[in-house]
Write an enzyme that holds these catalytic residues in place. Structure first.
Site, PDB file in Angstrom:
ATOM      1  N   CYS A 212       0.833  -1.198   0.000  1.00 41.05           N
ATOM      2  CA  CYS A 212       0.000   0.000   0.000  1.00 41.05           C
ATOM      3  C   CYS A 212       0.877   1.261   0.000  1.00 41.05           C
ATOM      4  O   CYS A 212       1.537   1.539  -0.986  1.00 41.05           O
ATOM      5  CB  CYS A 212      -0.996  -0.034   1.153  1.00 41.05           C
ATOM      6  SG  CYS A 212      -2.389   1.114   0.941  1.00 41.05           S
TER       7      CYS A 212
ATOM      8  N   HIS B 158      -3.511  -4.723   0.380  1.00 41.93           N
ATOM      9  CA  HIS B 158      -2.978  -5.185   1.665  1.00 41.93           C
ATOM     10  C   HIS B 158      -2.866  -6.704   1.647  1.00 41.93           C
ATOM     11  O   HIS B 158      -3.744  -7.431   2.118  1.00 41.93           O
ATOM     12  CB  HIS B 158      -3.860  -4.692   2.820  1.00 41.93           C
ATOM     13  CG  HIS B 158      -3.522  -3.304   3.244  1.00 41.93           C
ATOM     14  ND1 HIS B 158      -2.576  -3.029   4.208  1.00 41.93           N
ATOM     15  CD2 HIS B 158      -3.966  -2.101   2.800  1.00 41.93           C
ATOM     16  CE1 HIS B 158      -2.464  -1.721   4.359  1.00 41.93           C
ATOM     17  NE2 HIS B 158      -3.297  -1.131   3.507  1.00 41.93           N
TER      18      HIS B 158
ATOM     19  N   GLU C 247      -1.039  -8.619   3.379  1.00 37.36           N
ATOM     20  CA  GLU C 247      -0.963  -9.272   4.690  1.00 37.36           C
ATOM     21  C   GLU C 247      -2.341  -9.653   5.211  1.00 37.36           C
ATOM     22  O   GLU C 247      -2.514 -10.715   5.833  1.00 37.36           O
ATOM     23  CB  GLU C 247      -0.220  -8.371   5.692  1.00 37.36           C
ATOM     24  CG  GLU C 247      -1.011  -7.258   6.332  1.00 37.36           C
ATOM     25  CD  GLU C 247      -1.404  -6.103   5.417  1.00 37.36           C
ATOM     26  OE1 GLU C 247      -2.178  -5.229   5.855  1.00 37.36           O
ATOM     27  OE2 GLU C 247      -0.910  -6.069   4.269  1.00 37.36           O
TER      28      GLU C 247
END
Length: 270
Positions: A106, A210, A212
């Site tokens: 990001c 994102h 993760e």
């Protein structure tokens, strides 16, 4: 031995560092040892932080100060933190000079682009000419708000094994002009750049979504991103580690002063 992954946190107005657990969990699941790194101002302190790690993970956060790419603030610019910008820009440039793998998520992807000479749209709704997909989603972190197309001849494409991904989205800034020596390798259906990479050398990759959060929700393509990054960090550690065994009293990945000296020498030669 697990490679040490340096993770850069956000910082609130009270001076508290924060980092979402998903970053740490994704690194751990891929076989890395996550270490959160606080900010530094002096160049020497930036270098010392990098000597402790095998790979650098740049996380999400607030907007980048447009002064970092030579522009005045747009009226729709969000909250900026110039001190974080300065630290991360210096960190990314020196990490690249030292041959460390880089992974930006990001804001981290945007910062990599700016660090190496690219720039940004400060506010997509105000500056993009044409319709947009939902880049600032209203839903859970792991909800895939839109699709991206991935260049099949890219490192990213080879890692995820797909030319089409569903991703989440939490941004109003975006990469505009790609930094020299880097290339755009993923786009949303409206044409916004969603990922960049350096095509040669140690892995250097930035994704706008994102990863993760998606990895935490079980998305195998996103888990493969972290696995590739940690493996690149492992290879970096292997290239710079000494032939002799690490003394038993030293912590793995942190007390290796000879490895640190070699990395420092590499950075000075570049």
């Amino acid at each position: 031995m697990r490679p040490v992954i340096g993770i850069i946190p956000s910082r609130d107005e009270g001076g508290r560092y924060t980092v979402h657990r998903d970053y740490l969990d994704a690194v751990e699941a891929a076989g890395g040892l996550p270490v959160v790194i606080g900010y530094a101002e002096a160049d020497q302190d930036v270098r010392r932080r990098l000597l402790l790690i095998d790979g650098l993970l740049l996380t999400g956060g607030g907007d980048l100060d447009p002064a970092s790419f030579g522009e005045a603030p747009h009226p729709s610019l969000g909250t900026v933190e110039p001190e974080r910008d300065a630290f991360e820009l210096a960190l990314a440039r020196l990490a690249a000079a030292m041959g460390l793998p880089l992974f930006g998520i990001c804001r981290g992807a945007q910062l990599l682009n700016v660090a190496f000479g690219g720039d940004l749209h400060q506010d997509l709704p105000a500056q993009w000419r044409g319709p947009l997909v939902m880049h600032m989603q209203r839903g859970p972190r792991a909800w895939p708000a839109h699709a991206v197309g991935v260049a099949p001849d890219s490192r990213l494409g080879a890692i995820v094994g797909a030319e089409r991904l569903r991703v989440n989205s939490f941004h109003h800034q975006a990469i505009r002009r790609v930094a020299p020596g880097w290339r755009a390798v993923a786009w949303s259906d409206d044409g916004v750049i969603e990922a960049i990479e350096r095509p040669d050398g140690p892995l250097a990759l930035g994704v706008q979504w994102h990863a993760e959060a998606l990895a935490a929700a079980g998305a195998w393509e996103q888990r493969r991103l972290f696995a590739a990054f940690v493996e690149a960090a492992r290879a970096s550690a292997d290239r710079t580690s000494p032939d002799e065994a690490v003394p038993s009293g030293e912590r793995p990945g942190i007390g290796r002063t000879d490895q640190a000296d070699r990395r420092g020498d590499q950075a000075e030669k570049r």
